[in-house]
Motif scaffolding. Structure first.
Motif, short mmCIF file in Angstrom:
data_model
loop_
_atom_site.label_atom_id
_atom_site.label_comp_id
_atom_site.label_asym_id
_atom_site.label_seq_id
_atom_site.Cartn_x
_atom_site.Cartn_y
_atom_site.Cartn_z
N ILE A 325 20.31 71.81 10.71
CA ILE A 325 20.28 70.69 11.66
C ILE A 325 18.83 70.32 11.98
O ILE A 325 18.47 69.15 12.05
N ALA A 328 17.44 68.56 9.00
CA ALA A 328 17.96 67.20 8.89
C ALA A 328 17.18 66.26 9.81
O ALA A 328 16.78 65.17 9.40
N ILE A 332 14.17 63.20 8.63
CA ILE A 332 14.13 61.75 8.78
C ILE A 332 13.08 61.33 9.78
O ILE A 332 13.11 60.22 10.30
N GLN A 338 11.72 65.85 19.63
CA GLN A 338 12.96 65.08 19.48
C GLN A 338 14.03 65.92 18.79
O GLN A 338 15.20 65.88 19.16
N HIS A 342 17.23 66.25 20.99
CA HIS A 342 18.37 65.44 20.55
C HIS A 342 19.42 66.23 19.80
O HIS A 342 20.58 65.86 19.80
N HIS A 343 19.00 67.29 19.12
CA HIS A 343 19.95 67.94 18.22
C HIS A 343 20.17 69.41 18.54
O HIS A 343 21.30 69.86 18.64
N ARG A 439 30.93 72.06 19.81
CA ARG A 439 31.07 71.08 18.74
C ARG A 439 31.03 71.79 17.40
O ARG A 439 30.42 72.82 17.24
N PHE B 118 24.58 65.41 11.19
CA PHE B 118 24.55 65.83 12.59
C PHE B 118 25.98 65.88 13.10
O PHE B 118 26.82 65.10 12.67
N LYS B 120 27.66 64.45 15.04
CA LYS B 120 27.84 63.23 15.82
C LYS B 120 28.71 62.29 14.99
O LYS B 120 29.12 62.63 13.89
N TYR B 128 20.54 57.25 14.01
CA TYR B 128 19.56 58.09 14.69
C TYR B 128 18.13 57.80 14.23
O TYR B 128 17.23 57.59 15.05
N GLY B 129 17.94 57.80 12.91
CA GLY B 129 16.58 57.59 12.37
C GLY B 129 16.00 56.26 12.80
O GLY B 129 14.93 56.20 13.41
N ILE B 132 15.02 56.27 16.57
CA ILE B 132 13.79 56.95 17.02
C ILE B 132 12.54 56.26 16.47
O ILE B 132 11.47 56.37 17.04
N HIS B 133 12.69 55.53 15.35
CA HIS B 133 11.53 54.84 14.82
C HIS B 133 11.44 53.40 15.34
O HIS B 133 10.59 52.63 14.87
N ARG B 182 21.71 58.30 5.52
CA ARG B 182 20.87 58.57 6.67
C ARG B 182 19.39 58.53 6.27
O ARG B 182 18.55 58.03 7.02
N VAL B 186 16.07 54.81 7.24
CA VAL B 186 14.72 54.65 7.79
C VAL B 186 13.79 54.00 6.77
O VAL B 186 12.57 54.03 6.94
#
Lengths: 441, 273
Positions: A325, A328, A332, A338, A342-343, A439, B118, B120, B128-129, B132-133, B182, B186
């Motif tokens: 995670i 990942a 990106i 973050q 966030h994760h 989760r 993720f 999610k 997500y990417g 945040i950018h 994903r 970006v």
């Protein structure tokens, strides 16, 4: 691949028969027997543990459930205007200072006209709690129109009468061996025959602060004190503990000094709690001059004690988040912070919450460090702020267990039940939150 | 499908004269990597061409994944990892002072061996990417980015009705395409893939390979693979790594039909690896 054609491997039958030999079968049976023995040992251990739990809970509940009832006595009180308010001004101050004890004595005099001697009258007055006149005063304060009327009111009985009614003071022993004398026994019987004495739910236990009189003592002051202390503990220990754990786990470089910190945190979790109390006494009371017996100091001390628990639990929860995670998110272009916020943190949340609540439950049940900073004082008032003198549930239990009155025995057990109730509630909350935030990944 | 891929690949192979004109996207010069005292890479020189697929092959522990992770500085997260030499993207020094690793990783996306969406929703995985950018300022824009990324990854038709469902509920192959989507979202220049099909079944693998071939139009791709047929199918250039050295790098066809080094020969014929 070509091994199958190999003549060595084709000679399977002797090898297979090895697994069918008597010796092998016997060994197999022994292996199963060992497994069975282990299973039975485990079941026995669980049975024994359950039995102990049942004994513990059973003894507390059987001793404590009677405390949830309290005896009261009905008397026809004549709220004599000449006695309470001779001038007729209904001035609250005058009403509050009237001699309500005399009203009770007069009422008892009409119920028991045969008791004429001073000693007998006093003995009869002792049937009622020393708080009974105060109860009358409260009634008049709330409803001044009572003055000049006669009304049947229920007044709290004294702890001895209460214990007698509950059967803890035996009737059939010599008078000198019981705290309720023959005159009182006769009076109780007379009241009972007129349905003027009965047991009802003990609201005082849940609404009052501490008292020297068991029938007037309540746990509410300690509950409020406990929750103020816990609020301080949580406000300090959770943000500091979680941040420290995040830094140590996610950002700190692996150096000798981070190892040292880790070792120290683990050791701190094992330090006897009274040491934290001594620290609190030396630093917060003596050096900083903070107020004695105050929830704010108790909260700070318990926060110090809870911090290592929260840090260790949070680090374990962060460690359990799969590194994929993190990769990942980093992959990106998320910044390390973050990535964590966030994760990683959301995924670690169930573990963090569980650790935090277990730490809090620990703090709720802690006594020793609070004794050191003076939270063991006899405090009647319900604390109104974080710097007021207060006590907490476990310390209240400790003080009641120390009191000689028979009625405090059952109240001690009742207080333990209330404390256990809060602990069960907190653990239930931990389970609920864990289920809610859990989760899959 | 396989024949289709091969024929398409064959078309590019048939025009070797066009190759020198292809600009170089990333360049490695004498790259050495150390994990503590252990040296994992012993001076790698490699040019990665724009809009081409470069396959890195070699036996386990040869350093190909290490090299891949240097290209977007994922090695930074590993304690005691030290990188020497010069690595550039569009002439910028990747390990230079004025390149920020966070910025770099947005330029050089990565797809991992195990699909790691993720936990999610599918939508949030993609969004997500860009979020945040700051690539999409309002919802409509974001919806468009998500749709386009999923379309490019060939996943849109399968998931368009369940964007709010968790990404972890997809099959392994879909999850991996989600991870590719994903990475695409970006808009990176380069996509690094670390054995992206090793956890997938043959059909899902075929899907991904097809996808890689399509993505080549817009992105430069570097793929680490253990599967030599895969390298042959998807890549135009292949580099063979062995024990921390880059033994040989050439057109994929050359490597597989006419390897110059006998170690390469041994590996592709299956004598070791």
């Amino acid at each position: 691949m070509t091994e199958l054609a190999d003549p060595d491997v084709r000679a399977v039958s002797p090898a297979r028969s090895r697994y069918q030999s008597d010796e092998f079968v016997a060994r197999l049976r022994r292996r199963y027997a060992a497994e069975q023995r282990f299973k039975y040992a485990g079941m026995a251990a669980i049975g024994l543990a359950s039995l102990m739990l049942v004994v513990l809970l059973g003894s507390i509940i059987s001793q404590g459930y009677t405390a949830f009832q309290q005896t009261s006595i009905a008397l026809d009180i004549t709220f004599d205007a000449a006695e309470i308010d001779p001038q007729g001004t209904r001035n609250p101050e005058v009403l509050a200072q009237a001699n309500y004890a005399k009203l009770i004595r007069d009422s008892l005099g009409t119920v028991f006209p045969e008791a004429t001697s001073r000693a007998d009258r006093r003995t009869l007055s002792d049937l009622l709690s020393s708080g009974a006149p105060f109860e009358l005063a409260m009634m008049v304060r709330d409803d001044p129109s009572l003055v000049g009327t006669t009304k049947r009111v229920w007044l709290t009985a004294s702890d001895d009468v209460d214990q007698f009614m509950k059967g803890f003071i035996p009737r059939n022993v010599a008078e000198t061996e019981r705290r309720v004398n023959d005159v009182q026994v006769a009076a109780i019987d007379r009241l009972a025959s007129k349905d003027s004495i009965e047991k009802s739910f003990n609201t005082t236990l849940f609404t009052a602060g501490d008292s020297r009189e068991p029938e007037l003592a309540g746990i509410w002051g300690a509950i409020v004190g406990s929750f103020m202390t816990l609020a301080i503990t949580m406000a300090l220990a959770v943000p500091i503990g979680v941040s420290a754990a995040i830094y140590l786990e996610e950002f700190a470089p692996k150096r000798w000094w981070t190892d040292l910190i880790e070792v120290n945190i683990n050791n701190l979790a094992a330090v006897p709690s009274i040491v934290f109390g001594l620290l609190g006494l030396a630093v917060f009371l003596n050096f900083f001059g903070m107020p004695r017996s105050a929830p704010v100091v108790g909260g700070v001390v318990l926060a110090l004690m809870t911090l290592p628990i929260i840090i260790i639990a949070t680090r374990a929860a962060l460690k359990a988040v799969p590194p994929s995670i993190r990769e990942a998110a980093l992959g990106i272009g998320a910044s390390p912070l973050q990535t964590v916020l966030h994760h990683v943190l959301p995924l670690a949340m169930p573990g963090i919450l569980t650790g935090t609540i277990i730490g809090m439950a620990h703090a709720l049940g802690e006594t020793a460090p609070l004794l050191m900073i003076g939270m063991v004082a006899f405090i009647v008032d319900i604390p109104g702020g974080f710097t007021d003198s207060a006590t907490v549930l476990p310390v209240q239990i400790y003080m009641w267990a120390d009191s000689p009155e028979r009625a405090f025995t059952e109240r001690t057990s009742a207080a333990i039940m209330i404390l256990l109730g809060f602990l069960v509630l907190m653990n239930g909350l931990a389970v609920f939150l864990r289920k809610k935030f859990e989760r899959r990944w | 499908m396989t024949t289709q891929t091969q024929s398409r690949m064959g078309a590019t192979m048939n025009a070797p004269s066009a190759l020198p004109a292809v600009p170089v996207k990333m360049q490695a010069r004498d790259v050495k990597v150390f994990y503590g005292a252990k040296q994992a890479l012993k001076g790698i020189n490699l040019d990665i061409q724009e809009n081409r697929v470069m396959a890195l092959i070699g036996p386990s522990g040869c350093g190909k994944s290490t090299f891949l992770r240097c290209l977007n500085r994922m090695n930074d997260t590993i304690e005691n990892c030290r990188v020497e030499g010069r690595l550039t993207i569009d002439g910028d020094d990747i390990y230079g002072r004025d390149i920020d690793p966070v910025q770099l990783r947005a330029r050089v996306g990565m797809v991992f061996q195990k699909p790691n969406p993720f936990p999610k929703s599918i939508y949030d995985n993609i969004a997500y990417g860009p979020r945040i950018h700051g690539m999409a300022s309002h919802r409509d824009e974001m919806d468009e980015v998500v749709q386009k990324s999923l379309q490019r990854a060939g996943l849109w038709n399968e998931v368009k009705d369940r964007l709010r469902e968790p990404g972890t509920g997809l099959s392994g192959g879909q999850q991996q395409r989600l991870c590719i989507a994903r990475a695409i979202a970006v808009s990176p220049d380069v996509i690094l893939m670390d054995e992206p099909c090793s956890a997938l079944d043959p059909i899902a693998t075929a899907h991904i390979e097809e996808l890689i071939d399509e993505l080549r139009e817009n992105y430069t791709i570097v793929i680490v693979t253990h599967n030599m047929q895969q390298a042959a199918r998807v890549s135009q250039k292949t580099a063979f790594f062995h024990l921390g050295d880059m033994v040989e790098c050439d057109d994929t066809e050359e490597i597989f039909t006419n390897p110059r080094d006998e170690r390469t020969q041994g590996y592709i014929t299956g004598r070791y690896g």
